[in-house]
Design a protein around this motif. Structure first.
Motif, PDB file in Angstrom:
ATOM      1  N   UNK A   1       0.985  -1.109   0.059  1.00 55.78           N
ATOM      2  CA  UNK A   1       0.025   0.224  -0.268  1.00 55.78           C
ATOM      3  C   UNK A   1       0.792   1.376   0.021  1.00 55.78           C
ATOM      4  N   UNK A   2       1.916   1.112   0.790  1.00 52.35           N
ATOM      5  CA  UNK A   2       3.039   2.473   0.612  1.00 52.35           C
ATOM      6  C   UNK A   2       3.400   2.416  -0.723  1.00 52.35           C
ATOM      7  N   UNK A   3       3.763   1.409  -1.419  1.00 54.48           N
ATOM      8  CA  UNK A   3       4.192   1.532  -2.804  1.00 54.48           C
ATOM      9  C   UNK A   3       3.036   2.122  -4.013  1.00 54.48           C
ATOM     10  N   UNK A   4       2.021   1.714  -3.570  1.00 53.75           N
ATOM     11  CA  UNK A   4       0.751   2.284  -4.205  1.00 53.75           C
ATOM     12  C   UNK A   4       0.760   3.875  -4.032  1.00 53.75           C
ATOM     13  N   UNK A   5       1.008   4.103  -2.700  1.00 55.04           N
ATOM     14  CA  UNK A   5       0.886   5.743  -2.248  1.00 55.04           C
ATOM     15  C   UNK A   5       2.067   6.378  -2.947  1.00 55.04           C
TER      16      UNK A   5
ATOM     17  N   UNK B   1      -1.023   1.839  -9.659  1.00 54.09           N
ATOM     18  CA  UNK B   1      -1.217   1.751  -8.379  1.00 54.09           C
ATOM     19  C   UNK B   1      -2.543   0.894  -8.034  1.00 54.09           C
ATOM     20  N   UNK B   2      -3.377   0.655  -9.161  1.00 49.28           N
ATOM     21  CA  UNK B   2      -4.466  -0.535  -9.065  1.00 49.28           C
ATOM     22  C   UNK B   2      -3.892  -1.860  -8.704  1.00 49.28           C
ATOM     23  N   UNK B   3      -2.801  -2.290  -9.632  1.00 50.92           N
ATOM     24  CA  UNK B   3      -2.188  -3.558  -9.389  1.00 50.92           C
ATOM     25  C   UNK B   3      -1.703  -3.746  -8.093  1.00 50.92           C
ATOM     26  N   UNK B   4      -1.255  -2.655  -7.616  1.00 51.18           N
ATOM     27  CA  UNK B   4      -0.413  -2.724  -6.100  1.00 51.18           C
ATOM     28  C   UNK B   4      -1.649  -2.720  -5.033  1.00 51.18           C
ATOM     29  N   UNK B   5      -2.705  -2.278  -5.328  1.00 51.78           N
ATOM     30  CA  UNK B   5      -3.929  -2.201  -4.331  1.00 51.78           C
ATOM     31  C   UNK B   5      -4.365  -3.774  -4.597  1.00 51.78           C
TER      32      UNK B   5
ATOM     33  N   UNK C   1      -4.885  -9.185  -1.872  1.00 49.35           N
ATOM     34  CA  UNK C   1      -4.825 -10.661  -1.919  1.00 49.35           C
ATOM     35  C   UNK C   1      -4.097 -11.022  -0.888  1.00 49.35           C
ATOM     36  N   UNK C   2      -2.639 -10.250  -0.628  1.00 52.51           N
ATOM     37  CA  UNK C   2      -1.896 -10.675   0.467  1.00 52.51           C
ATOM     38  C   UNK C   2      -2.277 -10.616   1.807  1.00 52.51           C
ATOM     39  N   UNK C   3      -3.269  -9.613   2.063  1.00 51.87           N
ATOM     40  CA  UNK C   3      -3.907  -9.578   3.291  1.00 51.87           C
ATOM     41  C   UNK C   3      -5.136 -10.549   3.577  1.00 51.87           C
TER      42      UNK C   3
END
Length: 95
Positions: A42-46, A77-81, A86-88
């Motif tokens: 999420x930080x990478x998406x930010x 951004x959408x890919x990282x979200x 999925x990871x969570x």
């Protein structure tokens, strides 16, 4: 009117930088606690969101325009979200 849009984009950028500073503190916590490990994505998406805001401000002031970047960066951004979700979900199923 376009300058007002640019000023609002700059304000969004400042807010995303503040959120990034808060997110850096979350990285430290998420590395220690396994259930918060998805926050790194999420930080990478930010970070990519901040890049998108910079590109938006440059477009509003007619400094730089690229139709490709306005579609690629939101896709990243959408890919990282999605990866973070999925990871969570995977982390929660293990518990």
């Amino acid at each position: 009117m376009e300058y007002l849009e640019g000023i609002l984009k700059i304000a969004n950028l400042v807010l995303s930088v503040v959120a990034g500073i808060i997110a850096i503190s979350l990285i430290r916590v998420s590395q220690r606690r396994k259930e918060l490990n998805a926050w790194i994505l999420l930080v990478i998406a930010l970070v990519f969101f901040a890049v998108q805001e910079i590109l938006g401000a440059l477009r509003a002031f007619k400094i730089y325009e690229s139709p490709y970047l306005t579609h690629i960066v939101p896709t990243v951004i959408l890919a990282f979200l999605i990866m973070a979700l999925v990871k969570q979900i995977g982390i929660q199923k293990v518990k």
